[in-house]
Design an enzyme around this catalytic site. Structure first.
Site, mmCIF file in Angstrom:
data_model
loop_
_atom_site.group_PDB
_atom_site.id
_atom_site.type_symbol
_atom_site.label_atom_id
_atom_site.label_comp_id
_atom_site.label_asym_id
_atom_site.label_seq_id
_atom_site.Cartn_x
_atom_site.Cartn_y
_atom_site.Cartn_z
ATOM 1 N N ARG A 85 -0.434 -14.719 4.030
ATOM 2 C CA ARG A 85 -1.179 -14.085 5.143
ATOM 3 C C ARG A 85 -0.434 -14.291 6.463
ATOM 4 N NH1 ARG A 85 -6.001 -11.105 4.402
ATOM 5 N NH2 ARG A 85 -6.832 -11.982 6.328
ATOM 6 N N HIS A 119 -1.725 -5.477 1.452
ATOM 7 C CA HIS A 119 -2.978 -6.226 1.282
ATOM 8 C C HIS A 119 -2.602 -7.621 0.799
ATOM 9 C CE1 HIS A 119 -6.798 -7.702 -0.190
ATOM 10 N NE2 HIS A 119 -6.131 -8.096 -1.266
ATOM 11 N N THR A 164 -4.531 -7.944 10.952
ATOM 12 C CA THR A 164 -4.866 -6.620 10.400
ATOM 13 C C THR A 164 -4.244 -5.428 11.134
ATOM 14 O OG1 THR A 164 -6.965 -7.587 9.680
ATOM 15 C CG2 THR A 164 -6.830 -5.182 9.695
ATOM 16 N N ASN A 212 -1.282 -0.545 7.324
ATOM 17 C CA ASN A 212 -0.674 -1.839 7.661
ATOM 18 C C ASN A 212 0.154 -2.415 6.516
ATOM 19 O OD1 ASN A 212 -2.812 -2.486 6.050
ATOM 20 N ND2 ASN A 212 -3.955 -3.624 7.599
ATOM 21 N N LYS A 218 0.838 -1.202 0.000
ATOM 22 C CA LYS A 218 0.000 0.000 0.000
ATOM 23 C C LYS A 218 0.882 1.264 0.000
ATOM 24 C CE LYS A 218 -3.707 -2.368 2.608
ATOM 25 N NZ LYS A 218 -4.451 -2.407 3.893
ATOM 26 N N ARG A 227 3.472 -6.798 9.262
ATOM 27 C CA ARG A 227 2.699 -5.734 9.928
ATOM 28 C C ARG A 227 3.173 -5.504 11.365
ATOM 29 N NH1 ARG A 227 -3.252 -7.653 7.672
ATOM 30 N NH2 ARG A 227 -3.290 -6.368 5.785
HETATM 31 N N1 UDP Z 1 -9.402 -1.573 8.111
HETATM 32 C C1 UDP Z 1 -9.449 -0.430 8.917
HETATM 33 N N2 UDP Z 1 -10.248 -0.432 10.028
HETATM 34 C C2 UDP Z 1 -11.001 -1.504 10.376
HETATM 35 C C3 UDP Z 1 -10.940 -2.677 9.567
HETATM 36 C C4 UDP Z 1 -10.134 -2.669 8.432
HETATM 37 O O1 UDP Z 1 -8.787 0.552 8.638
HETATM 38 O O2 UDP Z 1 -11.695 -1.431 11.397
HETATM 39 C C5 UDP Z 1 -8.583 -1.534 6.875
HETATM 40 C C6 UDP Z 1 -7.172 -2.119 7.024
HETATM 41 O O3 UDP Z 1 -6.286 -1.307 6.269
HETATM 42 C C7 UDP Z 1 -7.320 -3.504 6.401
HETATM 43 C C8 UDP Z 1 -8.356 -3.232 5.305
HETATM 44 O O4 UDP Z 1 -9.242 -2.287 5.877
HETATM 45 O O5 UDP Z 1 -6.097 -3.985 5.901
HETATM 46 C C9 UDP Z 1 -9.149 -4.437 4.860
HETATM 47 O O6 UDP Z 1 -9.744 -5.046 5.996
HETATM 48 P P1 UDP Z 1 -9.698 -6.637 6.173
HETATM 49 O O7 UDP Z 1 -10.634 -6.972 7.282
HETATM 50 O O8 UDP Z 1 -9.918 -7.316 4.877
HETATM 51 O O9 UDP Z 1 -8.190 -6.874 6.722
HETATM 52 P P2 UDP Z 1 -6.920 -7.612 6.078
HETATM 53 O O10 UDP Z 1 -7.435 -8.761 5.254
HETATM 54 O O11 UDP Z 1 -6.205 -6.586 5.250
HETATM 55 O O12 UDP Z 1 -6.102 -8.052 7.249
HETATM 56 MG MG MG Z 2 -8.895 -8.642 3.736
#
Ligand code: UDP
Ligand code: MG
Length: 186
Positions: free
Chosen positions: A113, A153, A119, A150, A9, A130
């Site tokens: 992952r 993606h 996250t 973070n 990102k 992360r």
């Molecule tokens: N995100 C956020 N606040 C939240 C949940 C998600 O800012 O409460 C953002 C964060 O950057 C995350 C992205 O939204 O990477 C996508 O969310 P997801 O649940 O898919 O998390 P990931 O798969 O990236 O761990």
């Molecule tokens: Mg996701």
């Protein structure tokens, strides 16, 4: 062998973490089979973070749980919170350079992952990307009306990975080759 989509990102690119991130995947024996840099359009990012109820609810539930852990009860539904996060993500991801990669290897969706971590950087495993390269938190991100920075993606499952690779790459951009260490790694 499985393929997954990884985005570095804008925070990761602007912090000069491209090499660090890619080397973690390469060191695990995972192969970069497509790579490019672009400033994605809002339209592309909104197709990437699609207006899908299940995803919105899951993202919204993360936001809700993190607030509740601090004793703040949010009145919005999980879907409404998910929509809020989605619009922040669309604005943020289209605001600067992104590195986009397809990564191939044994169970690469799970492997990537695991290396990326959970996250929220603040609570992510400290050996993950992360957890070791950021301390950002839900609280700080929410108070600044921005998504959590973070760095990465990574696709969540097989169906999403296939759809995301199709969205970011054309068939001719996915390169098949053998890495010199493949016979040793596998
Ligand atoms: N995100 C956020 N606040 C939240 C949940 C998600 O800012 O409460 C953002 C964060 O950057 C995350 C992205 O939204 O990477 C996508 O969310 P997801 O649940 O898919 O998390 P990931 O798969 O990236 O761990
Ligand atoms: Mg996701």
């Amino acid at each position: 062998m499985e393929r997954t989509l990884v985005l570095i990102k804008p925070d990761g690119v602007r912090r000069g973490l491209i090499g660090n991130v890619i080397s973690r995947f390469e060191s695990a024996g995972l192969k970069v089979c497509a790579i490019k840099m672009l400033v994605p359009s809002k339209e592309l990012v909104s197709r990437h973070y699609a207006d899908n109820e299940d995803w919105l609810r899951s993202v919204g539930s993360k936001a809700k749980k993190s607030s509740e852990a601090k004793g703040i009860v949010l009145k919005e539904s999980e879907i409404e919170l998910g929509q809020k996060v989605r619009s922040r993500l669309i604005k943020y991801l289209s605001s600067g350079p992104v590195i986009c990669m397809a990564i191939e290897g044994n169970e690469s969706i799970f492997a990537v992952r695991k290396i990326v971590g959970s996250t929220e950087p603040k609570s992510a495993d400290p050996s993950s990307i992360r957890g070791s390269l950021s301390t950002d938190s839900y609280g700080l991100a929410d108070s600044s009306d921005r998504p959590i920075k973070n760095i990465i993606h990574a696709s969540e499952d097989y169906a999403t990975a296939s759809a995301e690779i199709k969205l970011w790459f054309s068939e001719s951009e996915l390169i098949e080759y053998k890495r010199a260490d493949e016979e040793i790694v596998y």
